[in-house]
Design an enzyme around this catalytic site. Structure first.
Site, PDB file in Angstrom:
ATOM      1  N   GLY A  46       0.827  -1.205   0.000  1.00  0.00           N
ATOM      2  CA  GLY A  46       0.000   0.000   0.000  1.00  0.00           C
ATOM      3  C   GLY A  46       0.859   1.252   0.000  1.00  0.00           C
ATOM      4  CD  GLN A  51       3.539   5.737   2.466  1.00  0.00           C
ATOM      5  OE1 GLN A  51       2.539   5.217   2.017  1.00  0.00           O
ATOM      6  NE2 GLN A  51       4.565   5.047   2.933  1.00  0.00           N
ATOM      7  CB  CYS A  92       5.534   1.932   7.011  1.00  0.00           C
ATOM      8  SG  CYS A  92       5.060   3.428   6.143  1.00  0.00           S
ATOM      9  CG  LEU A  93       6.481   0.895   0.874  1.00  0.00           C
ATOM     10  CD1 LEU A  93       5.635   1.322  -0.315  1.00  0.00           C
ATOM     11  CD2 LEU A  93       7.599  -0.050   0.450  1.00  0.00           C
ATOM     12  CG  HIS A 134      -0.169   1.199   7.362  1.00  0.00           C
ATOM     13  ND1 HIS A 134       0.861   0.757   8.158  1.00  0.00           N
ATOM     14  CD2 HIS A 134       0.397   2.029   6.439  1.00  0.00           C
ATOM     15  CE1 HIS A 134       1.999   1.302   7.737  1.00  0.00           C
ATOM     16  NE2 HIS A 134       1.741   2.072   6.691  1.00  0.00           N
ATOM     17  CD  GLU A 135      -1.007   2.339   2.903  1.00  0.00           C
ATOM     18  OE1 GLU A 135      -0.601   3.496   2.728  1.00  0.00           O
ATOM     19  OE2 GLU A 135      -0.234   1.389   3.119  1.00  0.00           O
ATOM     20  CG  HIS A 138       0.641   6.703   5.552  1.00  0.00           C
ATOM     21  ND1 HIS A 138       1.834   7.161   6.061  1.00  0.00           N
ATOM     22  CD2 HIS A 138       0.841   5.389   5.279  1.00  0.00           C
ATOM     23  CE1 HIS A 138       2.715   6.163   6.095  1.00  0.00           C
ATOM     24  NE2 HIS A 138       2.132   5.069   5.634  1.00  0.00           N
TER      25      HIS A 138
HETATM   26 NI    NI Z   1       2.918   3.156   5.383  1.00  0.00          NI
END
Ligand code: NI
Length: 166
Positions: A46, A51, A92-93, A134-135, A138
């Site tokens: 995701g 991000q 997380c990226l 999670h997304e 953000h």
């Molecule tokens: Ni993330």
């Protein structure tokens, strides 16, 4: 389409609240297309627009339960229903190499618009419910590290699992 740079923890953009999308125009479509390519290239499940430095309420994610190849586009998403609780390992990226246990719902329903502004609802279980939560967090400037109950050494965990499987 173009790959966008993924910002990492410490970048102030990640702590800001994203704006609601009002215009479903070419600019939005370019952002979504770039996010799709960036997510595909990252190996993650995701990605939220902040991000990549775009403070707009847009998410792309993979529905690993239904079709791991299908990328779901969510504009102005909101988690409208949750059920159950489970502890899951999360990463997380934007926080590379860091993993920890987070309590997430076992099932969640999300309401969002598609890239043309049409509203829809979608349900997800397990990792997909986790990803919905999670997304969308953000988009409000929150990272999963705020919720981690226990950090895990992912390499150690994989080594233990490999040993158990033998
Ligand atoms: Ni993330």
């Amino acid at each position: 389409m173009a790959l966008r740079k993924i910002l990492t923890q410490g970048d102030e953009q990640l702590a800001k609240r994203s704006r609601k999308v009002e215009k479903f125009d070419d600019r939005l479509h370019t952002l979504i297309d770039d996010m799709r390519e960036t997510l595909e290239n990252s190996g993650g499940v995701g990605l939220a627009a902040p991000q990549v430095g775009a403070l707009r309420r847009v998410v792309v994610l993979l529905d690993v339960n239904k079709d791991p190849e299908e990328m779901v586009e969510l504009v102005n998403p909101e988690v409208i229903e949750k059920r159950g609780e489970e502890r899951r390992i999360e990463g997380c990226l934007s926080v590379p190499g860091v993993y920890g246990y987070v309590t997430r719902p076992t099932w969640a329903k999300i309401r969002a618009q598609d890239r043309n502004g049409n509203w829809f609802e979608r349900e997800g279980e397990g990792m997909v419910a986790q990803c919905f939560c999670h997304e969308t967090e953000h988009l409000d400037g929150h990272l999963f590290t705020e919720r981690v109950e226990e950090y895990v050494d992912i390499e150690q965990l994989q080594a233990d699992e490999a040993e158990e499987a033998e």
